[in-house]
Design a protein around this motif. Structure first.
Motif, PDB file in Angstrom:
ATOM      1  N   PRO A   1       0.807  -1.222   0.000  1.00 20.78           N
ATOM      2  CA  PRO A   1       0.000   0.000   0.000  1.00 20.78           C
ATOM      3  C   PRO A   1       0.840   1.272   0.000  1.00 20.78           C
ATOM      4  O   PRO A   1       0.487   2.254  -0.667  1.00 20.78           O
ATOM      5  N   SER A   2       1.942   1.268   0.749  1.00 22.93           N
ATOM      6  CA  SER A   2       2.788   2.469   0.794  1.00 22.93           C
ATOM      7  C   SER A   2       3.395   2.757  -0.573  1.00 22.93           C
ATOM      8  O   SER A   2       3.563   3.931  -0.953  1.00 22.93           O
ATOM      9  N   GLN A   3       3.724   1.703  -1.336  1.00 25.85           N
ATOM     10  CA  GLN A   3       4.211   1.915  -2.704  1.00 25.85           C
ATOM     11  C   GLN A   3       3.159   2.595  -3.574  1.00 25.85           C
ATOM     12  O   GLN A   3       3.468   3.484  -4.371  1.00 25.85           O
ATOM     13  N   VAL A   4       1.936   2.134  -3.432  1.00 21.54           N
ATOM     14  CA  VAL A   4       0.844   2.711  -4.221  1.00 21.54           C
ATOM     15  C   VAL A   4       0.693   4.189  -3.903  1.00 21.54           C
ATOM     16  O   VAL A   4       0.604   5.036  -4.808  1.00 21.54           O
ATOM     17  N   ILE A   5       0.664   4.515  -2.622  1.00 22.86           N
ATOM     18  CA  ILE A   5       0.479   5.909  -2.219  1.00 22.86           C
ATOM     19  C   ILE A   5       1.641   6.778  -2.710  1.00 22.86           C
ATOM     20  O   ILE A   5       1.442   7.869  -3.264  1.00 22.86           O
ATOM     21  N   LYS A   6       2.857   6.283  -2.521  1.00 17.69           N
ATOM     22  CA  LYS A   6       4.032   7.053  -2.942  1.00 17.69           C
ATOM     23  C   LYS A   6       4.083   7.219  -4.460  1.00 17.69           C
ATOM     24  O   LYS A   6       4.359   8.313  -4.967  1.00 17.69           O
ATOM     25  N   SER A   7       3.813   6.129  -5.189  1.00 17.95           N
ATOM     26  CA  SER A   7       3.927   6.178  -6.652  1.00 17.95           C
ATOM     27  C   SER A   7       2.803   6.982  -7.293  1.00 17.95           C
ATOM     28  O   SER A   7       2.998   7.566  -8.357  1.00 17.95           O
ATOM     29  N   ALA A   8       1.650   7.000  -6.648  1.00 20.09           N
ATOM     30  CA  ALA A   8       0.535   7.777  -7.209  1.00 20.09           C
ATOM     31  C   ALA A   8       0.831   9.266  -7.172  1.00 20.09           C
ATOM     32  O   ALA A   8       0.393  10.022  -8.042  1.00 20.09           O
ATOM     33  N   GLY A   9       1.584   9.694  -6.154  1.00 18.97           N
ATOM     34  CA  GLY A   9       1.941  11.103  -6.055  1.00 18.97           C
ATOM     35  C   GLY A   9       0.750  11.974  -5.748  1.00 18.97           C
ATOM     36  O   GLY A   9      -0.313  11.517  -5.309  1.00 18.97           O
ATOM     37  N   ASN A  10       0.908  13.253  -6.024  1.00 16.20           N
ATOM     38  CA  ASN A  10      -0.153  14.233  -5.776  1.00 16.20           C
ATOM     39  C   ASN A  10      -0.444  15.003  -7.052  1.00 16.20           C
ATOM     40  O   ASN A  10       0.440  15.167  -7.901  1.00 16.20           O
ATOM     41  N   PRO A  11      -1.668  15.476  -7.203  1.00 20.56           N
ATOM     42  CA  PRO A  11      -1.992  16.256  -8.407  1.00 20.56           C
ATOM     43  C   PRO A  11      -1.070  17.471  -8.523  1.00 20.56           C
ATOM     44  O   PRO A  11      -0.816  18.175  -7.547  1.00 20.56           O
ATOM     45  N   GLY A  12      -0.571  17.681  -9.725  1.00 22.92           N
ATOM     46  CA  GLY A  12       0.307  18.822  -9.956  1.00 22.92           C
ATOM     47  C   GLY A  12      -0.314  19.806 -10.921  1.00 22.92           C
ATOM     48  O   GLY A  12      -1.545  19.860 -11.081  1.00 22.92           O
ATOM     49  N   GLN A  13       0.517  20.609 -11.572  1.00 22.43           N
ATOM     50  CA  GLN A  13       0.038  21.546 -12.578  1.00 22.43           C
ATOM     51  C   GLN A  13      -0.532  20.782 -13.774  1.00 22.43           C
ATOM     52  O   GLN A  13      -0.337  19.575 -13.909  1.00 22.43           O
ATOM     53  N   TYR A  14      -1.201  21.487 -14.638  1.00 16.86           N
ATOM     54  CA  TYR A  14      -1.862  20.844 -15.777  1.00 16.86           C
ATOM     55  C   TYR A  14      -0.872  20.083 -16.659  1.00 16.86           C
ATOM     56  O   TYR A  14      -1.234  19.115 -17.324  1.00 16.86           O
TER      57      TYR A  14
ATOM     58  N   LEU B   1      -7.696   0.161  -0.703  1.00 18.73           N
ATOM     59  CA  LEU B   1      -7.876   1.334   0.144  1.00 18.73           C
ATOM     60  C   LEU B   1      -6.793   2.380  -0.124  1.00 18.73           C
ATOM     61  O   LEU B   1      -7.072   3.585  -0.136  1.00 18.73           O
ATOM     62  N   ALA B   2      -5.567   1.918  -0.340  1.00 16.97           N
ATOM     63  CA  ALA B   2      -4.489   2.853  -0.665  1.00 16.97           C
ATOM     64  C   ALA B   2      -4.762   3.548  -1.989  1.00 16.97           C
ATOM     65  O   ALA B   2      -4.562   4.766  -2.126  1.00 16.97           O
ATOM     66  N   ALA B   3      -5.225   2.781  -2.979  1.00 22.91           N
ATOM     67  CA  ALA B   3      -5.531   3.362  -4.287  1.00 22.91           C
ATOM     68  C   ALA B   3      -6.669   4.370  -4.182  1.00 22.91           C
ATOM     69  O   ALA B   3      -6.621   5.453  -4.788  1.00 22.91           O
ATOM     70  N   LYS B   4      -7.696   4.035  -3.420  1.00 22.11           N
ATOM     71  CA  LYS B   4      -8.834   4.936  -3.271  1.00 22.11           C
ATOM     72  C   LYS B   4      -8.424   6.220  -2.554  1.00 22.11           C
ATOM     73  O   LYS B   4      -8.941   7.311  -2.844  1.00 22.11           O
ATOM     74  N   GLU B   5      -7.487   6.096  -1.607  1.00 25.09           N
ATOM     75  CA  GLU B   5      -6.989   7.278  -0.908  1.00 25.09           C
ATOM     76  C   GLU B   5      -6.380   8.277  -1.880  1.00 25.09           C
ATOM     77  O   GLU B   5      -6.437   9.498  -1.662  1.00 25.09           O
ATOM     78  N   LYS B   6      -5.799   7.747  -2.970  1.00 30.90           N
ATOM     79  CA  LYS B   6      -5.183   8.609  -3.987  1.00 30.90           C
ATOM     80  C   LYS B   6      -6.105   8.806  -5.198  1.00 30.90           C
ATOM     81  O   LYS B   6      -5.666   9.256  -6.257  1.00 30.90           O
ATOM     82  N   SER B   7      -7.375   8.441  -5.043  1.00 34.68           N
ATOM     83  CA  SER B   7      -8.400   8.630  -6.094  1.00 34.68           C
ATOM     84  C   SER B   7      -8.091   7.853  -7.362  1.00 34.68           C
ATOM     85  O   SER B   7      -8.411   8.291  -8.476  1.00 34.68           O
ATOM     86  N   LEU B   8      -7.447   6.697  -7.211  1.00 33.66           N
ATOM     87  CA  LEU B   8      -7.161   5.843  -8.363  1.00 33.66           C
ATOM     88  C   LEU B   8      -8.312   4.876  -8.591  1.00 33.66           C
ATOM     89  O   LEU B   8      -8.923   4.375  -7.651  1.00 33.66           O
ATOM     90  N   LYS B   9      -8.592   4.566  -9.844  1.00 32.44           N
ATOM     91  CA  LYS B   9      -9.462   3.454 -10.189  1.00 32.44           C
ATOM     92  C   LYS B   9      -8.650   2.165 -10.059  1.00 32.44           C
ATOM     93  O   LYS B   9      -7.416   2.183 -10.088  1.00 32.44           O
TER      94      LYS B   9
END
Length: 341
Positions: A116-129, A161-169
């Motif tokens: 799960p921590s890999q998923v959260i880290k790799s998903a990152g955060n929304p950036g600029q367009y 749950l980790a994916a959903k935390e980062k809004s991933l499908k």
């Protein structure tokens, strides 16, 4: 000499019961008003996996591709465990047709497993367009090229749950999800929990002549039907093959026989000095110094397997008996030293 074929669990032939069901299947035009037998199969699979709807497709590659096309927009990045089938064994359709950018994650949670921590880290955060956008997590259960390893329901849920935390499908490649259910005792619905789409295969292990099923909510499957048609996968009187698929679902409990034969084969090869990891399901990889030459030598004694990287892959399946496994070990014993050295 009888050929003992361990290349895949897709080499099985339809059973007599399947042939009989196919011969008398009630059929209709599935592109127009639907095929009644196909619809019955789809409803049964959706119910087993705890989803609203399902769609039969000719192949697992098409099922995975449809899942990706449902969830990705052009240039979106998706995450998947290293050596996932969707990354290396589907001819690049994830990029070519689904227009996604794959990101391979190393197995930090064990063979075939990401954390799960890999998923959260790799998903990152929304950036600029102009930033790369990650929108999808692909999970594989069992993981083929890790040796048929299983994610338990709790491990699967943690990733979701980790994916959903980062809004991933989430798309689950569950080609052999049946094997996981049998090996872990977890229900198919728990193993599919939270996944937006799931692909399951009827011809791997269960012995149907062809076909996979993609499941999800009604809106996803309605769009999946359109995509299947775009990809050339519209079927007419599909009930002929769906009838075999319905029979195949009854084979789920007997997958434990395949697992037991894989374990027996692994134990025998280990006693001969081969290096391998005890299989969790019906797949195992045997380390040899020269896989290509080893495969040829095994062919000479009537044993077929596949060379995969630095190893030989053996898969047990329905069309084998306990006697076949014993016979294979007897044939390998005299040449074991040549295979290992």
């Amino acid at each position: 000499m009888k050929i003992l074929d361990f290349r895949s669990d897709t080499v099985t032939k339809p059973s007599t019961e399947m042939y009989s069901a196919m011969a008398v299947a009630e059929v209709g035009d599935d592109v127009l008003e639907r095929d009644p037998t196909m619809e019955r199969l789809e409803c049964k699979v959706a119910e087993l996996l705890g989803k609203e709807a399902a769609l039969w497709v000719p192949t697992g590659c098409m099922s995975n591709l449809i899942g990706l096309m449902l969830h990705l927009k052009r240039g979106d990045r998706f995450l998947a465990p290293a050596q996932a089938h969707i990354l290396g064994s589907e001819l690049g359709t994830a990029a070519w047709l689904a227009l996604g950018m794959p990101e391979s994650l190393p197995w930090e949670g064990g063979p075939g497993k990401i954390t799960p921590s890999q998923v959260i880290k790799s998903a990152g955060n929304p950036g600029q367009y102009y930033s790369l956008r990650t929108t999808l997590l692909c999970i594989e259960n069992t993981h083929n090229f890790a040796g048929g390893t299983c994610l338990t329901a709790s491990e699967h849920k943690a990733l979701v749950l980790a994916a959903k935390e980062k809004s991933l499908k989430i798309h689950l490649d569950g080609a052999r999800l049946w094997h996981t259910a049998v090996a872990t005792g977890d229900s198919l619905s728990d193993l599919s929990w939270g996944a937006d789409t799931v692909s399951v295969c009827l011809s791997k292990g269960l012995g149907a002549p062809m076909g996979s099923v993609i499941v999800g909510n009604k809106d996803y499957i309605a769009e999946a039907r359109r995509i299947r048609k775009m990809l050339g996968g519209g079927v007419r009187q599909g009930g002929v093959v769906a009838a075999a698929g319905i029979i195949a679902l009854d084979q789920i409990p007997r997958l434990s026989d395949d697992h037991a034969r894989a374990t027996r084969l692994a134990d025998g090869l280990t006693s001969y000095g081969f290096k391998l990891t005890k299989p969790e399901t019906n797949i195992m990889f045997v380390q040899v110094p020269k896989p290509g030459e080893a495969m040829t030598l095994l062919e000479s004694v009537g044993i077929r397997c596949l060379a995969v990287g630095p190893a030989l892959r053996f898969i047990t399946h329905r069309d084998q008996s306990d006697g076949d496994v014993g016979d294979a070990l007897e044939r390998i014993k005299p040449i074991a030293e040549k295979l290992i050295s």
